[in-house]
Design an enzyme around this catalytic site. Structure first.
Site, PDB file in Angstrom:
ATOM      1  N   ILE A   3      25.310 -63.288 -30.430  1.00 59.52           N
ATOM      2  CA  ILE A   3      25.874 -63.186 -31.847  1.00 59.52           C
ATOM      3  C   ILE A   3      25.272 -62.265 -32.457  1.00 59.52           C
ATOM      4  O   ILE A   3      25.369 -61.827 -33.572  1.00 59.52           O
ATOM      5  CB  ILE A   3      24.966 -63.807 -32.590  1.00 59.52           C
ATOM      6  N   GLY A   4      25.115 -60.368 -32.169  1.00 58.65           N
ATOM      7  CA  GLY A   4      25.391 -59.289 -32.804  1.00 58.65           C
ATOM      8  C   GLY A   4      23.319 -59.298 -32.125  1.00 58.65           C
ATOM      9  O   GLY A   4      23.723 -57.901 -32.892  1.00 58.65           O
TER      10      GLY A   4
ATOM     11  N   GLY B  72      22.010 -57.636 -30.101  1.00 56.85           N
ATOM     12  CA  GLY B  72      21.483 -57.014 -28.735  1.00 56.85           C
ATOM     13  C   GLY B  72      21.681 -57.938 -27.496  1.00 56.85           C
ATOM     14  O   GLY B  72      21.081 -57.216 -27.135  1.00 56.85           O
TER      15      GLY B  72
ATOM     16  N   GLU C  65      14.745 -63.662 -37.180  1.00 59.21           N
ATOM     17  CA  GLU C  65      15.159 -64.199 -37.837  1.00 59.21           C
ATOM     18  C   GLU C  65      13.627 -63.355 -39.461  1.00 59.21           C
ATOM     19  O   GLU C  65      13.794 -63.451 -40.349  1.00 59.21           O
ATOM     20  CB  GLU C  65      14.220 -65.302 -38.185  1.00 59.21           C
TER      21      GLU C  65
END
Lengths: 323, 756
Positions: free
Chosen positions: B475-476, B478, B709
């Site tokens: 989702i970005g 990597g 997170e």
């Protein structure tokens, strides 16, 4: 977006001939950065759009009587970068440079910037408020953090334009045409407050086109600055802004023009602040006195009291930067 | 859980740096996101949404819309299964709508224009109900009720250790404060999108999701199909941050329309829809009572939190980590009320409740340090948990585990050194004159890593090239890159020979998804296991070719050689061609908290701000984010995650609050212009200094820890603490708008506190 007819006339006369007698049915399309968004959100449902950005009569920055003549379809990016504007009316270039984003300035025109609609979120969410022909301003007992502290009522929108305060400070004149008839109006008289007409922000009639802005050259001995406070660093409308132009002679202020954006339903000329400065040396005390005078008479709503000290500070600092 | 196999050999791929392997596709527009896809005969969907914050649908007539030429299907709650979406209270379309913006009906038409024209032709009769927006008011007697069983979700969640009343009574000083974070935007650049296609009884859904397998599970329930008949594909995803971490209504609505229209249907959310109907960050109101002893020890903490779950919750969001896990506190109680109100549905958003809780806990500790005249860093260092300390494993708060690989102290020490903490003035403002004043602030945070069922498979082709299949997503973060690096390292091949196929439930084993610091940590373990499975096969194949036993050969740089005699070697490609069959490795692993050893990941943030007393503007001058990442897999990816997460946390200090009109419950600012997410110029990445605390973990692949997170947690607290240090005002509500700052400055008076 609903369907509409699209007309692309080649002369101002042909464009004017398309216009009707009723607001909102036939609308002028220049850069479209505001109108197309309004149409996508169903705030405006015109039957016909008349493109005017290509009109020859609306183009260009030319020398005029004691100043410049700027065609209403001139792009904000062109104004911000124009050598004559930067030389003769730098205040306007400064203000134009703060509008939106580079992409918006490359599309938006000066005429459209003066005629744009309010950013009030009740208006933009299609609440049946004064601006939609209703008889309520939802901000009064609602979410009014960004609303007017000066000259509000019965509508409390703030005027969103950055170039308008600059042009008021410069004493510009707008030229308005019906295709045949033409008139010139001092820009201060172009804007209307909600007590005069709560549905609209300017005097343009449905059959009229704003064609040109005459900008007198800034007087000798004058200095000017445009300061804009935003939530974000860029891509934002003003929480408050000030266009200030001060003319001094021998260290004494001869004339001062202080015009506020983002705090009143129209570009608000802070006459009391101007009066405070006249005949005085522009020093810290004078700037502070003018800052205080600029917000004299402010009547904040429940959630926008912060705009009073903010505006006071911005005016004071803007003036000090000219000392 | 199995301990990771110790590798003594030098790492060749892991620990390196460099751009993600799909960077060029992403920045040149070659990468195809769900909305980019076009299928033959595909219809366009639009959703009719409720204008009311709370209403019952008394009647709904779709006949006029259906009669419009070009409209191919209309669905309402009558078409939707009475099955909740992903364990949620929400169905795909509900008979009772609980927030302004909730889906009421949907249309599939030949083009967007027709669909838009048809929307107002759906005639809905609403029975308007009273609504409530405030989580505490929603629990009062007589409050409007969203559900038959009330507004409180389940039981209050309670974590207790020690005896908090006795603990507070034993303290030398107790302060009590309340901190508030509103409902906030959750930040995906790519709005939700779903394309559904039926081939007979086989459903394929392309979706912008973090968790394809969870979407698959939901769709099997909605349509009563076996797993084998539902395929979910999420190839490229433009952000999720938790809002796409489970099934949502959009995938099911697209599938309902497609089934009815018998054609593929694309449902692409607008920006406004993405803001209003995408499981946004939940509001919290956190009451904190904290008590200390004169010797600087934290002795008791009592936390009561109201969590505004909104109309629905996609997954239960809660707090609890920060109060429970960071500090040694003998007497602790946290009570959390998860409350339903008529604001839009919420869900986990980067950090779930940790950013909100960090704001409360680490602001309160800063207030206590000020009260007591203690240095905030020293106070924290005195009380943070260290390696070997007891720590709670489960949800009860009882400390039945042992903390390992913990470096909170190092994060604090290295961050303090970097920002030169010793120059911090102990008095707010420190005698700075003039309108602008600078100050320093600190906040500490932590989080666990991943978990649950993870799966991946690895194929080594006949030419020696490698493909990694996994059904969570990139989702970005990597993960295509880092998971490929794990496969390359484990097999002993160059990264360039590995390709990763993400997010397809039909080609990869079950995996929980990409959320909660888990893709690298959990799916990464599965990839490592799958690659090891392949390696065993390859070595077994190659050994007889080299006249050796499998234990005597090794694979490195894509060459199999005899360890004792490197001159006896075969390129992997030759081994594979002589083998004549692909090698397929499977790697499903389950991680749970059965282990007594608990590893978590800490971080400490330090910020220097400049506050303008006259304009209320807060500027970030310097920001140091020190994070424990375990073994960094790719240092560039790590630094990007730290910078991105830090900026996302800082964004919450500036704006991004969803504003609702109290009279009708509608959201007023569902646009980029009015929500004001930051631009590149607001929080300059060059002012953010990541510190990567290298610290080999025990349980992740190669000792890596999750990081997605954590960097988003500490910004609100660190900035609030720095603002206090600069000008002596205490900001207890985000965002720190001009209105908040200027009001606090106007009300400024000597700090007061209640003493127990």
């Amino acid at each position: 977006m609903h369907n509409f007819a699209y007309i692309r006339p080649t002369t101002l006369r042909d464009a004017a001939a398309q216009l009707g007698k009723e607001h909102g049915k036939v609308m002028l399309l220049a850069g479209g950065t505001d109108l197309l968004g309004e149409m996508k959100d169903d705030l405006r449902v015109p039957e016909k759009l008349v493109a005017i950005r290509q009109l020859r009569e609306l183009q260009g920055i030319r020398p005029g009587r004691g100043g410049l003549r700027i065609g209403a379809a001139t792009l904000l990016s062109d104004i911000a970068e124009s050598a004559p504007v930067r030389e003769q009316a730098p205040l306007l270039a400064m203000a134009a440079e703060t509008v939106g984003t580079p992409q918006i300035r490359n599309m938006a025109t000066i005429g459209g910037n003066l005629c744009q609609r309010p950013r009030c979120w009740y208006y933009r969410n299609n609440y049946p408020c004064f601006k939609h022909g209703g008889s309520v301003c939802y901000s009064v007992t609602g979410e009014n953090e960004y609303h007017a502290i000066l000259e509000g009522g019965p509508s409390y929108i703030v005027h969103p334009s950055d170039t308008a305060p600059a042009l008021v400070a410069l004493g510009a004149t707008v030229r308005i045409s019906t295709g045949g008839r033409e008139r010139g109006v001092p820009i201060e008289k172009f804007f209307v407050g909600p007590r005069q007409d709560p549905a609209r922000e300017n005097i343009l009639q449905p059959n009229e086109i704003l064609t040109e802005i005459e900008v007198p050259s800034a007087p000798a001995g004058s200095k000017a600055v445009y300061v804009k406070e935003m939530v974000r660093e860029v891509w934002d409308f003003a929480l408050c802004s000030v266009a200030a132009m001060v003319t001094t002679s021998g260290g004494i202020v001869g004339d001062a023009r202080i015009v506020l954006g983002g705090v009143a339903p129209f570009p608000y000329r802070a006459l009391k602040a101007e009066a405070v400065l006249k005949g005085r040396r522009l020093d810290e005390a004078a700037a502070a006195a003018a800052g205080a005078a600029a917000v004299d008479g402010a009547r904040p709503l429940s959630k926008n009291a912060y705009k009073v000290p903010l505006t006071q500070a911005v005016v004071t600092r803007a003036l000090l930067s000219l000392a | 859980m199995a301990q990771q196999q110790n590798t003594t050999r030098t790492l060749r791929v892991i620990g390196g740096d460099g751009p993600v392997i799909d960077a060029v596709e992403r920045v040149t527009g070659q990468a195809k996101y769900t909305g980019d896809l076009e299928l033959p005969g595909m219809l366009v969907a639009r959703v009719l949404r409720s204008p009311h914050a709370h209403a019952r649908i008394a009647g709904i007539d779709t006949s006029r819309a259906e009669a419009l030429p070009g409209v191919k299907a209309v669905v309402t709650h009558k078409d939707a299964a009475k099955v909740p979406i992903w364990g949620n209270r929400q169905r795909a379309l509900n008979e009772q709508v609980r927030f302004a913006g909730e889906a009421v009906a949907a249309i599939a038409a030949v083009d967007e224009e027709t669909a838009a024209k048809a929307l107002p032709l759906i005639d809905v009769k609403y029975e308007v109900l009273p609504f409530v927006l405030d989580p505490e008011k929603a629990l009062e007697p007589g409050a409007p009720q969203l559900f038959a069983d009330g507004n409180l979700e389940g039981q209050p969640r309670v974590l207790i250790r020690g005896d908090v009343e006795r603990g507070l009574a034993e303290c030398d000083r107790v302060i009590e404060r309340v901190y508030h974070t509103p409902t906030m935007w959750s930040g995906s650049m790519e709005p939700r999108a779903a394309i559904a296609q039926w081939e007979g009884n086989k459903l394929t859904v392309w979706a912008s999701t973090q968790a394809p397998c969870r979407v698959q599970t939901n769709l099997t329930g909605q349509f009563n199909l076996p797993d084998s008949q539902v395929r979910v594909i999420a190839s490229y995803v433009g952000g999720g941050f938790g809002t796409k971490s489970a099934a949502h209504v959009d995938e099911t609505i697209a599938a309902l329309l497609s089934r009815k229209a018998r054609r593929p249907v694309k449902l692409q959310y607008s920006r406004e829809e993405e803001i209003l109907d995408s499981n946004t960050r939940f509001e919290t109101r956190v009451y904190v009572k904290v008590g200390v002893k004169r010797d600087m020890t934290l002795h008791a903490m009592d936390v009561k939190a109201y969590i505004n779950q909104g109309a629905y919750h996609v997954r239960l969001g809660g707090l609890g980590n920060q109060a429970t896990h960071i500090y040694r506190i003998p007497h602790l109680r946290t009570v959390q009320y998860r409350v339903h109100t008529n604001v839009p549905n919420t869900g986990p958003t980067r950090g779930v409740g940790d950013p909100q809780e960090t704001f409360a806990i680490d602001s309160a500790l800063d207030e206590m340090a000020v009260e007591m005249g203690w240095d905030p860093v020293e106070f924290r260092l005195k009380n943070v948990k260290r390696n070997g300390d007891p720590i709670a494993r489960g949800g009860s708060g009882a400390e039945d585990g042992r903390l390992v690989a913990q470096v909170t102290d190092r994060c604090l020490e290295e961050g303090a050194a970097r920002i030169d903490w010793s120059r911090r003035s102990t008095l707010p403002g420190g005698g700075q004159t003039g309108p602008r004043a600078r100050g320093l602030g600190v906040a500490v945070t932590e989080r666990g890593n991943g978990g649950g069922l993870a799966g991946a498979s690895v194929t080594v082709n006949l030419d020696g090239s490698v493909v990694v299949f996994y059904a969570s997503t990139d989702i970005g973060t990597g993960s295509r890159t880092t998971l490929s690096m794990i496969a390359a390292e484990t097999l002993g091949v160059p990264l360039a020979s590995v390709r990763a196929v993400a997010g397809d439930t039909e080609v990869a084993p079950y995996d929980g998804g990409s959320y909660g610091n888990r893709t690298l940590y959990s799916t990464g373990r599965a990839v490592e296991a799958a690659a090891r499975d392949c390696l065993d096969d390859i070595l077994a194949t190659a050994a007889p070719m080299l006249k050796a036993s499998p234990a005597e050969v090794e694979l490195g740089d894509a060459v199999v050689r005899v360890k004792a005699d490197a001159s006896r070697s075969l390129p992997l490609r030759d081994v594979m061609q002589r083998r004549g069959r692909s090698v397929v490795g499977d790697g499903s692993v389950t991680q749970s908290q059965a282990e007594t050893n608990v590893e978590r990941a800490a971080g400490a943030h330090f910020v220097e701000v400049e506050v303008d007393r006259e304009t209320g503007k807060i500027r970030i001058l310097r920001y140091v984010s020190a994070h424990d990442v375990g073994q960094p897999i790719n240092v560039t990816v790590v630094e990007n995650q730290i910078e991105g997460g830090t900026i996302q946390g800082l964004a919450l200090t500036q704006a991004e609050e969803l504003r609702f009109d109290a009279r009708d419950g509608r959201c007023l600012n569902a646009s980029f212009l009015d929500l004001k997410p930051p631009t590149m110029l607001d929080f300059d990445a060059r002012r953010i200094e990541p510190i990567v605390i290298a610290n080999i973990g025990e349980q992740g692949p190669y000792g890596a820890k999750g990081l997605g997170e954590n960097p988003c947690h500490a910004g609100m607290a660190a900035v609030a603490n720095a603002v206090y240090n600069a000008v002596g005002i205490r900001l207890r509500r985000v965002p720190f708008t001009r209105a908040e700052v200027l009001r606090a400055l106007a009300e400024q008076r000597p700090a007061s506190s209640r003493t127990a």
